[in-house]
Motif scaffolding. Structure first.
Motif, PDB file in Angstrom:
ATOM      1  N   VAL A   1      58.060  46.742  60.950  1.00  0.00           N
ATOM      2  CA  VAL A   1      59.437  46.946  61.395  1.00  0.00           C
ATOM      3  C   VAL A   1      59.625  46.658  62.886  1.00  0.00           C
ATOM      4  N   GLU A   2      58.610  46.082  63.547  1.00  0.00           N
ATOM      5  CA  GLU A   2      58.664  45.893  64.995  1.00  0.00           C
ATOM      6  C   GLU A   2      59.692  44.866  65.435  1.00  0.00           C
ATOM      7  N   GLY A   3      59.817  43.780  64.725  1.00  0.00           N
ATOM      8  CA  GLY A   3      60.735  42.729  65.156  1.00  0.00           C
ATOM      9  C   GLY A   3      62.127  42.927  64.599  1.00  0.00           C
ATOM     10  N   GLU A   4      63.047  42.168  65.140  1.00  0.00           N
ATOM     11  CA  GLU A   4      64.403  42.187  64.597  1.00  0.00           C
ATOM     12  C   GLU A   4      64.460  41.235  63.415  1.00  0.00           C
ATOM     13  N   ALA A   5      65.172  41.609  62.380  1.00  0.00           N
ATOM     14  CA  ALA A   5      65.259  40.803  61.156  1.00  0.00           C
ATOM     15  C   ALA A   5      65.640  39.373  61.500  1.00  0.00           C
ATOM     16  N   PRO A   6      65.027  38.380  60.901  1.00  0.00           N
ATOM     17  CA  PRO A   6      64.006  38.488  59.858  1.00  0.00           C
ATOM     18  C   PRO A   6      62.586  38.556  60.413  1.00  0.00           C
ATOM     19  N   GLN A   7      62.415  38.691  61.720  1.00  0.00           N
ATOM     20  CA  GLN A   7      61.085  38.714  62.334  1.00  0.00           C
ATOM     21  C   GLN A   7      60.427  40.071  62.117  1.00  0.00           C
ATOM     22  N   THR A   8      59.231  40.089  61.556  1.00  0.00           N
ATOM     23  CA  THR A   8      58.471  41.318  61.367  1.00  0.00           C
ATOM     24  C   THR A   8      57.037  41.046  61.792  1.00  0.00           C
ATOM     25  N   ALA A   9      56.078  41.798  61.296  1.00  0.00           N
ATOM     26  CA  ALA A   9      54.671  41.598  61.630  1.00  0.00           C
ATOM     27  C   ALA A   9      53.822  41.838  60.390  1.00  0.00           C
ATOM     28  N   TRP A  10      52.972  40.867  60.066  1.00  0.00           N
ATOM     29  CA  TRP A  10      52.011  41.032  58.978  1.00  0.00           C
ATOM     30  C   TRP A  10      50.862  40.081  59.214  1.00  0.00           C
ATOM     31  N   SER A  11      49.767  40.242  58.443  1.00  0.00           N
ATOM     32  CA  SER A  11      48.550  39.472  58.679  1.00  0.00           C
ATOM     33  C   SER A  11      47.860  39.124  57.378  1.00  0.00           C
ATOM     34  N   ILE A  12      47.070  38.058  57.455  1.00  0.00           N
ATOM     35  CA  ILE A  12      46.125  37.703  56.396  1.00  0.00           C
ATOM     36  C   ILE A  12      44.739  37.721  57.024  1.00  0.00           C
ATOM     37  N   PHE A  13      43.825  38.475  56.439  1.00  0.00           N
ATOM     38  CA  PHE A  13      42.456  38.589  56.939  1.00  0.00           C
ATOM     39  C   PHE A  13      41.532  37.703  56.121  1.00  0.00           C
ATOM     40  N   THR A  14      40.617  37.009  56.788  1.00  0.00           N
ATOM     41  CA  THR A  14      39.546  36.269  56.146  1.00  0.00           C
ATOM     42  C   THR A  14      38.248  36.762  56.756  1.00  0.00           C
ATOM     43  N   VAL A  15      37.328  37.221  55.915  1.00  0.00           N
ATOM     44  CA  VAL A  15      36.065  37.771  56.399  1.00  0.00           C
ATOM     45  C   VAL A  15      34.927  36.892  55.923  1.00  0.00           C
ATOM     46  N   SER A  16      34.076  36.488  56.881  1.00  0.00           N
ATOM     47  CA  SER A  16      32.876  35.717  56.553  1.00  0.00           C
ATOM     48  C   SER A  16      31.660  36.446  57.110  1.00  0.00           C
ATOM     49  N   ASP A  17      30.488  35.878  56.951  1.00  0.00           N
ATOM     50  CA  ASP A  17      29.280  36.497  57.493  1.00  0.00           C
ATOM     51  C   ASP A  17      29.289  36.541  59.018  1.00  0.00           C
ATOM     52  N   SER A  18      30.063  35.653  59.652  1.00  0.00           N
ATOM     53  CA  SER A  18      30.015  35.546  61.109  1.00  0.00           C
ATOM     54  C   SER A  18      31.264  36.041  61.838  1.00  0.00           C
ATOM     55  N   ALA A  19      32.381  36.236  61.125  1.00  0.00           N
ATOM     56  CA  ALA A  19      33.618  36.601  61.828  1.00  0.00           C
ATOM     57  C   ALA A  19      34.656  37.211  60.902  1.00  0.00           C
ATOM     58  N   ILE A  20      35.569  37.949  61.516  1.00  0.00           N
ATOM     59  CA  ILE A  20      36.798  38.383  60.864  1.00  0.00           C
ATOM     60  C   ILE A  20      37.905  37.554  61.498  1.00  0.00           C
ATOM     61  N   ARG A  21      38.637  36.810  60.694  1.00  0.00           N
ATOM     62  CA  ARG A  21      39.743  36.002  61.198  1.00  0.00           C
ATOM     63  C   ARG A  21      41.046  36.637  60.737  1.00  0.00           C
ATOM     64  N   ILE A  22      41.939  36.828  61.689  1.00  0.00           N
ATOM     65  CA  ILE A  22      43.233  37.423  61.395  1.00  0.00           C
ATOM     66  C   ILE A  22      44.294  36.377  61.693  1.00  0.00           C
ATOM     67  N   GLU A  23      45.009  35.973  60.667  1.00  0.00           N
ATOM     68  CA  GLU A  23      46.131  35.047  60.837  1.00  0.00           C
ATOM     69  C   GLU A  23      47.383  35.912  60.913  1.00  0.00           C
ATOM     70  N   GLY A  24      47.964  35.971  62.111  1.00  0.00           N
ATOM     71  CA  GLY A  24      49.120  36.812  62.325  1.00  0.00           C
ATOM     72  C   GLY A  24      50.421  36.072  62.088  1.00  0.00           C
ATOM     73  N   PHE A  25      51.397  36.792  61.599  1.00  0.00           N
ATOM     74  CA  PHE A  25      52.732  36.247  61.350  1.00  0.00           C
ATOM     75  C   PHE A  25      53.751  37.133  62.050  1.00  0.00           C
ATOM     76  N   GLY A  26      54.877  36.532  62.432  1.00  0.00           N
ATOM     77  CA  GLY A  26      55.896  37.292  63.135  1.00  0.00           C
ATOM     78  C   GLY A  26      55.358  37.778  64.463  1.00  0.00           C
TER      79      GLY A  26
END
Length: 65
Positions: free
Chosen positions: A31-56
């Protein structure tokens, strides 16, 4: 030794840190951004890293494991 990250939400500003080698990831609230902008993420975890693809209002991050 079996925990790579602790992930929770939400903090209005979002926070990233470490404690005893464990990544602490507190995501921003959807709920941080003003509509339609918000905040969410997709996480990808491998043996070497956690990657966070952020949106909004959430940032992209890559955290080494």
């Amino acid at each position: 030794g079996n925990v790579a990250a602790y992930i929770c939400g939400h903090s209005h500003k979002g926070r990233i840190g470490t404690f005893d080698g464990v990544h602490l990831i507190n995501l921003k609230g959807m709920v941080e951004g003003e509509a339609p902008q918000t905040a969410w993420s997709i996480f990808t975890v491998s043996d070497s890293a956690i990657r966070i693809e952020g949106f909004g209002e959430e940032e992209d991050l890559e955290l080494a494991l």
